[in-house]
Write a protein that holds these residues in place. Structure first.
Motif, mmCIF file in Angstrom:
data_model
loop_
_atom_site.group_PDB
_atom_site.id
_atom_site.type_symbol
_atom_site.label_atom_id
_atom_site.label_comp_id
_atom_site.label_asym_id
_atom_site.label_seq_id
_atom_site.Cartn_x
_atom_site.Cartn_y
_atom_site.Cartn_z
ATOM 1 N N GLU A 15 0.858 -1.187 0.000
ATOM 2 C CA GLU A 15 0.000 0.000 0.000
ATOM 3 C C GLU A 15 0.894 1.237 0.000
ATOM 4 O OE1 GLU A 15 -4.053 1.598 2.198
ATOM 5 O OE2 GLU A 15 -2.598 0.442 3.367
ATOM 6 N N VAL A 16 0.886 1.968 -1.130
ATOM 7 C CA VAL A 16 1.792 3.106 -1.318
ATOM 8 C C VAL A 16 1.173 4.403 -0.811
ATOM 9 C CG1 VAL A 16 3.095 4.442 -3.028
ATOM 10 C CG2 VAL A 16 2.910 1.961 -3.261
ATOM 11 N N LEU A 17 -0.109 4.605 -1.067
ATOM 12 C CA LEU A 17 -0.844 5.771 -0.571
ATOM 13 C C LEU A 17 -2.002 5.279 0.294
ATOM 14 C CD1 LEU A 17 -0.939 7.926 -3.842
ATOM 15 C CD2 LEU A 17 0.671 8.120 -1.924
ATOM 16 N N LYS A 18 -2.124 5.856 1.479
ATOM 17 C CA LYS A 18 -3.004 5.272 2.500
ATOM 18 C C LYS A 18 -4.150 6.195 2.916
ATOM 19 C CE LYS A 18 1.026 2.758 4.209
ATOM 20 N NZ LYS A 18 1.972 2.542 5.332
ATOM 21 N N GLY A 19 -4.622 6.994 1.954
ATOM 22 C CA GLY A 19 -5.741 7.877 2.257
ATOM 23 C C GLY A 19 -5.289 9.322 2.331
ATOM 24 N N ILE A 20 -4.983 9.901 1.167
ATOM 25 C CA ILE A 20 -4.444 11.264 1.092
ATOM 26 C C ILE A 20 -5.575 12.253 0.828
ATOM 27 C CG2 ILE A 20 -2.964 12.825 -0.232
ATOM 28 C CD1 ILE A 20 -1.296 10.889 1.314
ATOM 29 N N SER A 36 12.599 8.665 0.218
ATOM 30 C CA SER A 36 12.297 7.770 -0.897
ATOM 31 C C SER A 36 11.324 6.697 -0.435
ATOM 32 C CB SER A 36 13.581 7.120 -1.425
ATOM 33 O OG SER A 36 14.454 8.104 -1.944
ATOM 34 N N GLY A 37 10.348 6.387 -1.286
ATOM 35 C CA GLY A 37 9.350 5.391 -0.920
ATOM 36 C C GLY A 37 8.161 5.945 -0.162
ATOM 37 N N ALA A 38 8.121 7.264 0.032
ATOM 38 C CA ALA A 38 7.017 7.866 0.788
ATOM 39 C C ALA A 38 5.727 7.913 -0.026
ATOM 40 C CB ALA A 38 7.404 9.275 1.242
ATOM 41 N N GLY A 39 5.843 7.810 -1.349
ATOM 42 C CA GLY A 39 4.662 7.860 -2.204
ATOM 43 C C GLY A 39 4.509 9.166 -2.963
ATOM 44 N N THR A 207 4.911 23.639 1.875
ATOM 45 C CA THR A 207 5.615 22.364 1.751
ATOM 46 C C THR A 207 4.773 21.262 2.381
ATOM 47 O OG1 THR A 207 7.772 23.447 1.818
ATOM 48 C CG2 THR A 207 7.734 21.096 2.267
ATOM 49 N N ILE A 208 4.517 20.206 1.598
ATOM 50 C CA ILE A 208 3.760 19.042 2.067
ATOM 51 C C ILE A 208 4.764 17.938 2.391
ATOM 52 C CG2 ILE A 208 1.956 17.375 1.496
ATOM 53 C CD1 ILE A 208 1.024 20.331 1.436
ATOM 54 N N TYR A 209 4.755 17.457 3.627
ATOM 55 C CA TYR A 209 5.670 16.389 4.045
ATOM 56 C C TYR A 209 4.944 15.045 3.992
ATOM 57 C CZ TYR A 209 8.660 20.147 5.754
ATOM 58 O OH TYR A 209 9.456 21.270 5.832
ATOM 59 N N MET A 210 5.555 14.100 3.278
ATOM 60 C CA MET A 210 4.974 12.758 3.190
ATOM 61 C C MET A 210 5.898 11.729 3.813
ATOM 62 S SD MET A 210 3.144 12.433 -0.549
ATOM 63 C CE MET A 210 2.529 10.791 -0.102
ATOM 64 N N LYS A 211 5.302 10.733 4.432
ATOM 65 C CA LYS A 211 6.049 9.608 4.991
ATOM 66 C C LYS A 211 5.121 8.390 5.029
ATOM 67 C CE LYS A 211 8.915 8.175 8.891
ATOM 68 N NZ LYS A 211 9.404 8.526 10.247
ATOM 69 N N ASP A 212 5.635 7.272 4.508
ATOM 70 C CA ASP A 212 4.884 5.998 4.556
ATOM 71 C C ASP A 212 3.474 6.135 3.996
ATOM 72 O OD1 ASP A 212 7.097 4.793 5.746
ATOM 73 O OD2 ASP A 212 6.390 5.270 7.766
#
Length: 216
Positions: A15-20, A36-39, A207-212
């Motif tokens: 599951e790469v994106l978990k409800g954005i 890297s790998g955050a989606g 700036t939008i921060y993404m993780k997992d």
């Protein structure tokens, strides 16, 4: 301008994106950062209609793109969204002018009008002397500016950039970053930029921060 609701995407069991959920306003320059790998790139591709979410909705400038058929989606993407990639993706057998004209020709613009539109952009981007050069005869910074002209030729409402300065040296990187803001101020486009470049992220409006697979 862009509204994403409950965007989910998996590749097999991953599951790469978990409800954005994300809203980007007209005329904003927004950066998306994270490990890297955050989606990040997957999210950008879904935002740009290059990929489809498993769940959720994408609305761009009032159009719910999930309701468009394949032909309508291709036409919408061509007219409303410009793309700038890390490795410019110019076709080696065509000149700078021809490369930048292609989205306009695909959209049905006449050759003369497309050529005039690109020449105006090249003037703005400092490329007027390089129109007839092929990509192999251009510097890295010049190639990326040709790619920017190609992204802008149809006057899209949204420009999406994936690591646009990742392959550039420091001087060209700084020039490209300044260019994005000059273009926004002059043309009113909305820019969404996936980047690992902290300097560029600091310059953006938000700036939008993404993780997992989630926005932090």
């Amino acid at each position: 301008m862009i509204e994403l609701k409950n965007i989910r995407k998996s590749f097999g069991a991953l599951e790469v994106l978990k409800g954005i959920d994300l809203t980007i306003n007209k005329g904003e320059v927004v950066s998306i950062v994270g490990p890297s790998g955050a989606g990040k790139t997957t999210l950008l591709q879904i935002m740009g209609t290059l990929d489809k979410a498993d769940e959720g909705s994408v609305v761009i400038d009032g159009t719910d793109v999930s309701r468009l058929n394949k032909k309508e989606l291709a036409a919408f993407r061509n007219r409303q969204i410009g793309f700038v990639f890390q490795f410019h993706q110019l076709l080696p057998e065509f000149t700078a002018l021809e490369n930048a004209m292609m989205p306009a020709l695909i959209a049905g613009m006449s050759f003369s009008n497309a050529s005039q539109r690109v020449k105006e952009l090249f003037e703005l981007l400092g490329l007027s002397e390089r129109m007839e050069h092929k990509p192999s005869e251009l510097s890295g910074g010049e190639k990326q500016r040709v790619a920017v002209a190609r992204a802008l030729v149809n006057k899209p409402s949204v420009v999406l950039a994936d690591e646009p300065s990742g392959s550039l040296d420091t001087q060209n990187k700084e020039e490209l970053h300044r260019l994005f803001f000059e273009l926004r101020d002059r043309m009113g486009q909305t820019f969404v930029i996936v980047t690992h470049d902290e300097e560029l992220a600091r310059l953006t409006d938000r700036t939008i921060y993404m993780k997992d697979g989630l926005i932090q």
